[in-house]
Design a protein around this motif. Structure first.
Motif, short mmCIF file in Angstrom:
data_model
loop_
_atom_site.label_atom_id
_atom_site.label_comp_id
_atom_site.label_asym_id
_atom_site.label_seq_id
_atom_site.Cartn_x
_atom_site.Cartn_y
_atom_site.Cartn_z
N SER A 154 24.88 40.92 35.45
CA SER A 154 26.20 41.02 36.04
C SER A 154 26.53 39.65 36.62
CB SER A 154 26.10 42.08 37.15
OG SER A 154 27.37 42.46 37.55
N ALA A 155 27.75 39.18 36.38
CA ALA A 155 28.09 37.81 36.82
C ALA A 155 28.24 37.74 38.33
CB ALA A 155 29.39 37.37 36.14
N SER A 156 27.55 36.79 38.94
CA SER A 156 27.80 36.52 40.37
C SER A 156 29.12 35.79 40.50
CB SER A 156 26.68 35.65 40.95
OG SER A 156 25.48 36.36 40.97
N SER A 157 29.30 34.78 39.64
CA SER A 157 30.61 34.13 39.56
C SER A 157 30.75 33.58 38.15
CB SER A 157 30.75 33.03 40.61
OG SER A 157 29.85 31.98 40.32
N TYR A 158 31.98 33.52 37.71
CA TYR A 158 32.24 33.00 36.36
C TYR A 158 32.42 31.48 36.41
CZ TYR A 158 32.70 37.80 34.84
OH TYR A 158 32.44 39.10 34.54
N ASP A 159 33.18 31.05 37.45
CA ASP A 159 33.32 29.61 37.67
C ASP A 159 32.03 29.10 38.31
OD1 ASP A 159 35.84 29.85 36.73
OD2 ASP A 159 36.84 29.67 38.69
N LEU A 160 32.01 27.81 38.54
CA LEU A 160 30.82 27.26 39.19
C LEU A 160 30.74 27.70 40.65
CD1 LEU A 160 30.70 23.73 37.55
CD2 LEU A 160 29.44 25.81 36.97
N THR A 161 31.89 27.92 41.27
CA THR A 161 31.88 28.58 42.58
C THR A 161 32.81 29.77 42.47
OG1 THR A 161 33.80 27.54 43.60
CG2 THR A 161 31.73 26.29 43.66
N HIS A 162 32.70 30.66 43.45
CA HIS A 162 33.42 31.92 43.37
C HIS A 162 34.77 31.88 44.08
CE1 HIS A 162 30.99 31.86 47.02
NE2 HIS A 162 32.00 32.49 47.56
N GLU A 163 35.15 30.75 44.63
CA GLU A 163 36.34 30.74 45.50
C GLU A 163 37.62 31.13 44.76
OE1 GLU A 163 36.32 27.00 47.58
OE2 GLU A 163 34.35 27.51 48.38
N HIS A 164 37.76 30.57 43.59
CA HIS A 164 38.97 30.89 42.82
C HIS A 164 39.04 32.39 42.52
CE1 HIS A 164 40.95 31.25 38.73
NE2 HIS A 164 41.95 31.00 39.58
N GLU A 165 37.89 32.95 42.25
CA GLU A 165 37.84 34.38 41.91
C GLU A 165 38.24 35.23 43.11
OE1 GLU A 165 33.88 34.94 40.33
OE2 GLU A 165 34.15 33.16 39.07
N TYR A 166 37.75 34.81 44.27
CA TYR A 166 38.12 35.54 45.49
C TYR A 166 39.63 35.48 45.69
CZ TYR A 166 39.27 36.39 50.30
OH TYR A 166 39.90 36.86 51.42
N HIS A 167 40.19 34.29 45.56
CA HIS A 167 41.63 34.15 45.81
C HIS A 167 42.44 34.86 44.74
CE1 HIS A 167 41.52 31.80 49.43
NE2 HIS A 167 40.51 31.07 48.91
N ALA A 168 41.89 34.98 43.55
CA ALA A 168 42.59 35.76 42.52
C ALA A 168 42.71 37.21 42.99
CB ALA A 168 41.84 35.69 41.20
N ILE A 169 41.61 37.74 43.57
CA ILE A 169 41.64 39.13 44.04
C ILE A 169 42.70 39.30 45.12
CG2 ILE A 169 40.35 40.86 45.37
CD1 ILE A 169 37.81 39.89 43.89
N ARG A 170 42.78 38.37 46.04
CA ARG A 170 43.69 38.54 47.17
C ARG A 170 45.14 38.13 46.87
NH1 ARG A 170 41.30 42.33 49.35
NH2 ARG A 170 39.62 41.95 50.83
N SER A 171 45.33 37.25 45.90
CA SER A 171 46.70 36.78 45.72
C SER A 171 47.25 37.05 44.33
CB SER A 171 46.80 35.27 46.04
OG SER A 171 45.85 34.56 45.29
N ALA A 172 46.42 37.41 43.39
CA ALA A 172 46.93 37.75 42.05
C ALA A 172 46.19 39.00 41.58
CB ALA A 172 46.73 36.60 41.09
N ALA A 173 45.18 38.83 40.79
CA ALA A 173 44.35 39.97 40.39
C ALA A 173 43.01 39.44 39.88
CB ALA A 173 45.02 40.80 39.31
N GLY A 174 41.97 40.18 40.21
CA GLY A 174 40.63 39.86 39.70
C GLY A 174 40.15 41.00 38.83
N LEU A 175 39.44 40.67 37.76
CA LEU A 175 38.91 41.69 36.86
C LEU A 175 37.39 41.68 37.00
CD1 LEU A 175 39.78 43.75 34.70
CD2 LEU A 175 39.39 41.97 32.98
N ILE A 176 36.87 42.77 37.50
CA ILE A 176 35.44 42.83 37.83
C ILE A 176 34.77 43.89 36.95
CG2 ILE A 176 33.79 43.11 39.72
CD1 ILE A 176 36.64 42.88 41.44
#
Lengths: 533, 413
Positions: free
Chosen positions: B38-60
């Motif tokens: 299971s991916a911990s993060s897709y990018d090298l850091t997870h920050e963008h993914e977090y902000h996608a969840i809060r401001s756009a959408a994240g697919l988990i």
């Protein structure tokens, strides 16, 4: 009236004993029995005109004396017949080992097999009786409450026995050493004769799906000695057949005010808010009571009569894990002539048989282990262990004059077969194996047979409501005794359902016609109901 | 050798979406979840993914959740008997979050229970639960089927999640209320969509037959990019769930059946889940113990903590450092004090980029659990133990109206 203080399910001897005690203490009590006769496994049926056969147990070691006096059972009502010699063990070459009440007499019979064994016999009896004394104390004791079962449990009990001050530390330690042993190891410490060891080892395997080389079988040997007054393989029967026990106990219960309703099968135990409130009968009738005591086994009590959603899954798991694995069958023969074992009158064998001694076919420990080997793989023993009694020896009234009944418990006949069921062909094979085995030692037997009747383990299960045909309502193995009986942590007759108790052989101290579980369960019920008042 | 002695494969499995997730996981930052990678993060850091969840959408990809289907005439009885909530009140098309307990009233696990039809339930869990369900099904007419590997699951979480789904479903999704589930199609692929999630935000979970998983991923992804959709891993999710005040098994509590000592077990009351406990419904596992516990004052509460920024600054200033904050959720338990006495422990801590606070979830002795109570939490500054002020706070820390909002028409929430 459909409202009682207590309902007892099952009019087996334990159920009736519990009911009698409860009624004696002033509880309005009803016993509900599915069959038309009381007594449960203490049953006598007229299988053929004039032949009254003990179709369940044909022997017992000893009913607790206090029950007989507490319930005021007179010897007129319940005439106990105890033979001496207690057993004959026919061997090849027409030799016979005979055991008596009197140790010296037994030693004399052992001597032809081994001088050394004969010399050690009295000492062996002494050692066994010391160990048995500890057990007797434990059987008197309400098993300790267990938050969680652990390995130290047995030792805890031993310490309890010491604390009670009735046995010495050495005796308790010796018991701790003996309990997990195999009966073979125990007997090897004492004896060299195959005949003697085979004969004695039978006590370690009765009713369990294990052979004499299995751990814990030494315990079962000791268990068999409890109540026997120091006599190995002490046996008794009742005048008029074993049904006399149920009849007498029913009368006693009724004398104390209990009601006994036969042919009244229970369909469910009713529970409200985790408390027992009564039972429903198959007839549709509902009976109310604040106490329900079940003398049937846990599988039937909890998995058949109770809505399982009323029970914790952990408890249901424990109940389902109880091992039954019945291995006994019964063969009943009507004979027009007395079977002649060994050399007949020449060495006293015949008179022993005709005095009602058990006839034990177990020529060696290896013989028993081989008999078990078949059962281990789901087959009945080709050469089985047989515990037979000519019941008419002590009580000729059981058969037409001049005729005899031979009742045999056969082991191993596993309830669960590797393939198929207990059908007619298996029944025939079982019957023949018993007749062949007995005829080896009593050549005239075959021609004397007038009638023959077989109860397979499946029949025992049906007829006596025994799960998997286990005669003890659960194997008497080390993991299923004391506070682990019927399930770990539930050794105090109570159940997770408030007001529901167990009083049958499934409860401490286990199987046999001893009346002890029934008496102890009544005590537990009464101590709670006084507290709850 | 990749096999045990018994011959069972020991390799971790890919989820039904693995073909896609592994191509996206640039950092190769994987972790294991219930035997799946299971991916911990897709990018090298997870920050963008977090902000996608809060401001756009994240697919988990949440496929590793254990999933069970309970069917048959006694399905409701079984579900109701296992969990603490009253399932007789759960309507078809409704979902509930619920813990379940052992007979001592201690929590074994928590998850969601979906009523797909009158006698058809889906249960999700963190722990393998098949045996437990079977043990509770004694005497009941039910069929219990594990569908962990057969059903893929995606969480689509964040403010744009509805817009994304609206464009690829028939539009009925706007009417799907919080904690409800429908069966529908996404471009011809049959799915269940539940309005549930682990982020405390507007969001959906999509349940699909494993064989349709990859096309489903592609469809959502293709349509989501213009809305700012990003695949999100477990690190981003872990921050979001702390902000939402949602507890995590093995981190915030120990499942009762794996606890080796009593004190490691927790009742629902001690986990702040008293609201999920029905004491009046039909007998269920643990009811007796829970009733008994409910009649006593609670000893432990599960609460949020906000760590005081100035006190954190002070602690670091002593060694001439600016305050350091965790970039991800920390899962080590740390002591919480009132004066010098330890009165609790924080099991999850995270800096919240949205609330802009250092947050923690903590087990506190009841008398120190009142909202606003000032306590101290242990922090490590330059290898030394210190404390910072932490105030007991209400959870969720972040609770946007869109989470439960009802949408009459298709619009941007």
């Amino acid at each position: 009236m459909n409202n009682y203080d207590a309902i007892v399910i099952g009019a087996g001897h334990n159920g009736l004993v519990t009911a009698a005690y409860l009624a004696k203490s002033g509880l309005s009590t009803v016993v509900l029995e599915r069959s038309a006769t009381p007594g449960g496994c203490a049953a006598t049926e007229e299988l053929w005109p004039g032949y009254h056969v003990d179709t369940g147990a044909h022997s017992f070691t000893g009913i607790d004396q206090r029950v007989l006096s507490d319930l005021q059972l007179s010897s007129g009502e319940l005439e106990i017949l105890s033979p001496d010699p207690v057993l004959v063990s026919p061997q090849h070459g027409r030799r016979t080992l005979t055991l008596h009440h009197e140790p010296a007499k037994s030693a004399q019979s052992i001597q032809p097999f081994s001088d050394r064994d004969a010399a050690r016999w009295p000492e062996f009896l002494e050692a066994m009786s010391l160990a048995t004394r500890v057990l007797e104390v434990l059987y008197e004791t309400l098993p300790p409450r267990l938050a969680k079962a652990n390995k130290g449990d047995l030792w805890e009990l031993a310490r309890l026995a010491i604390r009670l001050g009735r046995v010495g530390r050495q005796d308790a330690l010796e018991l701790m050493r003996l309990i997990p042993m195999t009966v073979e190891e125990l007997l090897d410490e004492w004896f060299e004769s195959d005949a003697l060891k085979g004969t004695l080892a039978t006590s370690g395997i009765t009713g369990i799906c294990q052979g004499p080389m299995a751990s814990g079988t030494a315990y079962l040997l000791l268990h068999s000695l409890v109540g026997g007054g120091g006599v190995v393989r002490h046996r008794s029967q009742l005048r008029g057949g074993m049904r006399a026990l149920g009849t007498a106990l029913q009368q006693a219960a009724v004398r104390f005010g209990a009601e006994v309703r036969l042919s009244s099968p229970v369909s469910s135990i009713r529970i409200k808010e985790r408390c027992a409130t009564g039972v429903s009968l198959e007839s549709g009738e509902d009976l109310e009571a604040r106490v329900v005591v079940s003398s049937i086994d846990p599988a039937q009590t909890f998995l058949r009569l109770i809505d399982p959603t009323e029970l914790n899954p952990e408890f249901v798991r424990a109940v389902k894990n109880i091992k039954y694995r019945g291995v006994c069958a019964k063969v009943h023969l009507a004979l027009d002539d007395a079977p002649v074992f060994g050399r007949g009158e020449e060495n006293g064998t015949q008179s022993a048989v005709l005095q009602g001694a058990s006839i034990i076919i177990a020529p060696s420990i290896e013989y028993l282990e081989r008999a078990y080997d078949d059962a281990k793989y789901g087959e009945s023993s080709k050469a089985p262990y047989v515990d037979a009694v000519v019941t008419t020896a002590l009580d000729p009234s059981l058969a037409p004059e001049g005729n005899h009944i031979l009742s045999a418990v056969v082991q191993y006949a596993p309830f669960k077969l590797k393939t198929g069921n207990w059908d007619e062909s298996r029944r025939t094979v079982l019957r023949d194996s018993v007749i062949d085995t007995l005829s080896t030692y009593a050549p005239n037997l075959r021609d004397a047979i007038v009638h023959c009747h077989v109860l397979t383990p499946a029949d025992l299960a049906d007829q006596f409501a025994l799960t998997e045909g286990n005669i003890y309502q659960g194997e008497m193995t080390l993991d299923q005794i004391f506070m682990m009986r019927p399930a770990p942590g539930w050794g105090r007759y109570q159940t997770p359902v408030e007001g529901l108790y167990l009083c049958g052989a499934s409860a401490h101290p286990g199987g046999g016609l001893t009346a002890r579980p029934g008496m102890a369960a009544a005590r537990a019920v009464l101590s709670h109901s006084t507290k709850n008042r | 050798m990749n096999r045990t002695g018994a011959g069972a494969p020991t390799a971790v499995k890919g989820t039904p979406f693995h073909e896609r997730t592994q191509a996206l996981c640039q950092g190769k930052n994987w972790r294991r979840w219930s035997g799946f990678v299971s991916a911990s993060s897709y990018d090298l850091t997870h920050e963008h993914e977090y902000h996608a969840i809060r401001s756009a959408a994240g697919l988990i990809d949440i496929s590793p959740l254990y999933k069970y289907r309970i069917c048959g005439s006694d399905a409701e009885t079984l579900a109701d008997r296992v969990v603490t909530r009253d399932i007789t009140k759960l309507a078809v098309g409704q979902v509930c979050y619920t813990p379940w307990c052992d007979s001592d009233g201690k929590v074994r696990d928590d998850g969601t229970l979906h009523r797909l039809a009158d006698s058809d339930f889906r249960l999700t869990s963190a722990e393998p639960t098949l045996l437990w369900l079977h043990e509770n099904a004694e005497g009941l007419k039910v069929e219990i089927k594990e569908e962990t590997e057969q059903v893929g699951a995606l969480a689509l979480q964040g403010p744009r999640s509805l817009n994304i789904l609206n464009e690829i479903t028939d539009g009925a999704l706007a009417e799907l209320r919080y904690f409800h589930v429908i069966q529908t199609q996404i471009e011809g692929i049959s799915v269940h969509i539940s309005r549930t999630g682990y982020t405390g935000d507007l969001g959906y979970e999509i349940w699909v037959d494993a064989s349709d998983a990859v096309p489903l991923w592609d469809t959502i992804f293709r349509n989501g990019v213009k809305h700012g959709l990003a695949p999100a891993g477990l690190l981003a999710l872990d921050i979001a769930r702390v902000e939402a005040g949602l507890l995590l098994i093995d981190v915030d509590y120990m499942p009762a059946h794996r606890a080796v000592i009593e004190s490691r077990k927790s009742s629902p009351f001690e986990l702040g889940l008293g609201w999920t406990v029905s004491l009046d419904k039909r007998n269920y596992v643990g009811r007796t113990a829970l009733r008994e516990e409910q009649s006593r004052p609670t000893e432990w509460e599960f609460r949020g903590l906000e760590i005081d920024w100035l006190s954190l600054e002070d602690a670091y200033a002593e060694v001439d450092l600016p305050p350091q904050i965790p970039g991800m959720t920390l899962r080590e338990s740390v002591p919480v004090y009132a004066e010098e006495e330890q009165v609790g422990y924080a099991t999850s801590r995270s800096w919240s980029p949205t609330v802009k606070k250092y947050l923690a979830l903590a087990h506190l002795q009841a008398k120190y659990a009142k909202i606003g109570t000032e306590l101290k939490i242990e922090i490590t500054v330059e290898h030394q133990r210190r404390t910072a002020i932490a105030r007991v706070a209400k959870t969720p820390f972040f609770n946007p109206a869109r989470k439960r909002a009802t949408f009459d028409v298709v619009r941007t929430p």
